[in-house]
Scaffold this active site. Structure first.
Site, PDB file in Angstrom:
ATOM      1  N   LYS A   1       0.050   4.294  -0.241  1.00 61.26           N
ATOM      2  CA  LYS A   1      -0.599   5.458   0.379  1.00 61.26           C
ATOM      3  C   LYS A   1      -0.397   6.713  -0.480  1.00 61.26           C
ATOM      4  O   LYS A   1      -0.364   6.627  -1.699  1.00 61.26           O
ATOM      5  CB  LYS A   1      -0.070   5.649   1.808  1.00 61.26           C
ATOM      6  CG  LYS A   1      -0.110   4.364   2.631  1.00 61.26           C
ATOM      7  CD  LYS A   1       0.066   4.592   4.093  1.00 61.26           C
ATOM      8  CE  LYS A   1       0.151   3.259   4.802  1.00 61.26           C
ATOM      9  NZ  LYS A   1      -0.004   3.351   6.230  1.00 61.26           N
ATOM     10  N   GLU A   4      -5.404  -5.648  10.292  1.00 63.89           N
ATOM     11  CA  GLU A   4      -4.398  -4.626  10.571  1.00 63.89           C
ATOM     12  C   GLU A   4      -4.738  -3.938  11.891  1.00 63.89           C
ATOM     13  O   GLU A   4      -5.566  -3.008  11.912  1.00 63.89           O
ATOM     14  CB  GLU A   4      -4.381  -3.588   9.452  1.00 63.89           C
ATOM     15  CG  GLU A   4      -4.084  -4.155   8.096  1.00 63.89           C
ATOM     16  CD  GLU A   4      -3.494  -3.106   7.168  1.00 63.89           C
ATOM     17  OE1 GLU A   4      -2.379  -3.314   6.697  1.00 63.89           O
ATOM     18  OE2 GLU A   4      -4.146  -2.074   6.962  1.00 63.89           O
ATOM     19  N   GLU A  48      -6.997   4.094   7.877  1.00 64.98           N
ATOM     20  CA  GLU A  48      -6.796   5.540   7.669  1.00 64.98           C
ATOM     21  C   GLU A  48      -8.036   6.159   7.024  1.00 64.98           C
ATOM     22  O   GLU A  48      -8.364   7.319   7.277  1.00 64.98           O
ATOM     23  CB  GLU A  48      -5.528   5.775   6.829  1.00 64.98           C
ATOM     24  CG  GLU A  48      -4.284   5.531   7.668  1.00 64.98           C
ATOM     25  CD  GLU A  48      -3.061   5.077   6.895  1.00 64.98           C
ATOM     26  OE1 GLU A  48      -3.033   5.195   5.661  1.00 64.98           O
ATOM     27  OE2 GLU A  48      -2.113   4.598   7.544  1.00 64.98           O
ATOM     28  N   HIS A  90      -9.552   0.691   4.683  1.00 63.55           N
ATOM     29  CA  HIS A  90      -8.297   0.851   5.419  1.00 63.55           C
ATOM     30  C   HIS A  90      -8.553   1.726   6.648  1.00 63.55           C
ATOM     31  O   HIS A  90      -9.361   2.659   6.597  1.00 63.55           O
ATOM     32  CB  HIS A  90      -7.230   1.485   4.510  1.00 63.55           C
ATOM     33  CG  HIS A  90      -5.863   1.446   5.095  1.00 63.55           C
ATOM     34  ND1 HIS A  90      -5.447   2.349   6.044  1.00 63.55           N
ATOM     35  CD2 HIS A  90      -4.823   0.601   4.886  1.00 63.55           C
ATOM     36  CE1 HIS A  90      -4.197   2.052   6.396  1.00 63.55           C
ATOM     37  NE2 HIS A  90      -3.800   1.002   5.707  1.00 63.55           N
ATOM     38  N   GLY A  99       2.243   1.689  10.844  1.00 63.45           N
ATOM     39  CA  GLY A  99       3.187   2.807  10.745  1.00 63.45           C
ATOM     40  C   GLY A  99       3.835   3.189  12.064  1.00 63.45           C
ATOM     41  O   GLY A  99       4.435   4.257  12.178  1.00 63.45           O
ATOM     42  N   SER A 117       3.351  -2.732  10.313  1.00 66.22           N
ATOM     43  CA  SER A 117       4.801  -2.705  10.519  1.00 66.22           C
ATOM     44  C   SER A 117       5.489  -4.012  10.111  1.00 66.22           C
ATOM     45  O   SER A 117       6.421  -4.461  10.784  1.00 66.22           O
ATOM     46  CB  SER A 117       5.132  -2.333  11.965  1.00 66.22           C
ATOM     47  OG  SER A 117       4.643  -1.031  12.252  1.00 66.22           O
ATOM     48  N   ASN A 131       0.868  -1.177   0.000  1.00 64.39           N
ATOM     49  CA  ASN A 131       0.000   0.000   0.000  1.00 64.39           C
ATOM     50  C   ASN A 131       0.903   1.224   0.000  1.00 64.39           C
ATOM     51  O   ASN A 131       1.529   1.523   1.010  1.00 64.39           O
ATOM     52  CB  ASN A 131      -0.892  -0.049   1.253  1.00 64.39           C
ATOM     53  CG  ASN A 131      -1.716   1.214   1.437  1.00 64.39           C
ATOM     54  OD1 ASN A 131      -1.819   2.035   0.523  1.00 64.39           O
ATOM     55  ND2 ASN A 131      -2.303   1.378   2.617  1.00 64.39           N
TER      56      ASN A 131
HETATM   57  C1  PEP Z   1      -0.790  -0.229   5.976  1.00 67.33           C
HETATM   58  O1  PEP Z   1      -0.827   0.944   5.642  1.00 67.33           O
HETATM   59  O2  PEP Z   1      -1.682  -0.983   5.597  1.00 67.33           O
HETATM   60  C2  PEP Z   1       0.314  -0.696   6.802  1.00 67.33           C
HETATM   61  C3  PEP Z   1       0.257  -1.898   7.296  1.00 67.33           C
HETATM   62  O3  PEP Z   1       1.348   0.189   7.024  1.00 67.33           O
HETATM   63  P1  PEP Z   1       2.779  -0.143   7.713  1.00 67.33           P
HETATM   64  O4  PEP Z   1       3.284  -1.406   7.074  1.00 67.33           O
HETATM   65  O5  PEP Z   1       3.627   1.042   7.398  1.00 67.33           O
HETATM   66  O6  PEP Z   1       2.533  -0.342   9.170  1.00 67.33           O
END
Ligand code: PEP
Length: 252
Positions: free
Chosen positions: A12, A168, A98, A96, A174, A214, A10
């Site tokens: 973003k 997630e 976010e 997601h 992040g 992460s 992703n």
């Molecule tokens: C994500 O945005 O779906 C995600 C898992 O980000 P990160 O790997 O940076 O934690």
């Protein structure tokens, strides 16, 4: 039932069109001999057609990070499922955290988006996950139950044959914090049994469940080795082809 692992990136709101194409081409070069793993990258809408064209004929698939559920009309700033499909994408990330957090996406909204995706043959990646506060209050499973049940409300299992679910935990996105092995295992096991209850045993067995939060080259092998984890949704570490390839090659 064998489920081919999916490693999805992703991107973003990072990378201009030329930057996205450069990374995608580099990744395609690095991935050329990868087998037994499906790889997908989700750049911004603007970069999507460019990236899709640049990886055509390689092992890399593409996806969008969102869609709007109406087919067309006066919806300034939005992008439909048809438009994403026409751009060359196979997947779309939906719900997601976010988007839930900053754009107030509800489970009902998510459900309509999944409907729009499957209607045009896009494979939806439904993102679910609890916040840190919800975990502390021991609401993790009830939150996941609601996100999955309401997000998939009204669907027959045939419509969802290409569904992917990404777990997630919001507190791990992040932040550099990764959920523990046992936490990931119990959630994935829970999601699998929830799908069985909602649809059928076969459906639960065939649906890929990704972990996201992460994921890095250093922890990918351990996370991907957990039972019922069928791949990863990767944010930050997917932006760099040299880093992402080491997640894709977690098994080596
Ligand atoms: C994500 O945005 O779906 C995600 C898992 O980000 P990160 O790997 O940076 O934690």
């Amino acid at each position: 039932m064998s489920r081919i692992p999916l490693i999805a990136g992703n991107w973003k709101m990072y990378k201009t069109g030329p930057q996205a194409v450069e990374t995608a081409r580099e990744l395609a070069r690095l991935c050329s001999d990868v087998q037994g793993v499906e790889v997908m990258i989700a750049p911004t809408f603007l970069s999507l057609p460019l990236v899709a064209a640049s990886v055509k004929g390689t092992c890399i698939k593409t996806g969008a990070q969102n869609l709007y559920f109406e087919k067309q009309g006066a919806f300034t700033g939005e992008i439909s499922a048809d438009m994403i499909k026409a751009a060359g994408a196979q997947y779309v990330i939906i719900g997601h955290s976010e988007r839930r957090q900053y754009f107030a996406e509800t489970d009902a909204f998510v459900c309509r988006k999944i409907k729009a995706a499957v209607e045009v043959g896009l494979k939806p990646i439904l993102c679910v996950g609890e916040t840190e506060g919800q975990r502390d209050e021991e609401k993790t499973f009830s939150i996941l139950d609601k996100q999955v049940s309401d997000g998939l409300k009204g669907f027959g299992r045939d419509e969802l044959k290409d569904l992917v679910i990404a777990y997630e935990p919001v507190w791990a996105i992040g932040t550099g914090k990764t959920a523990g092995i046992e936490q990931v295992h119990e959630v994935h096991q829970y999601l699998r049994s929830l799908l069985e209850t909602l649809f059928s045993r076969d459906f639960a067995d065939q649906t890929r469940l990704l972990y996201g939060g992460s994921v890095k080259p250093e922890n990918a092998k351990e996370l991907m080795g957990i039972k019922d984890v069928d791949g990863a949704l990767v944010g930050g570490a997917s932006l760099d082809a040299n880093q992402f390839i080491n997640i894709i090659r977690y098994n080596i």
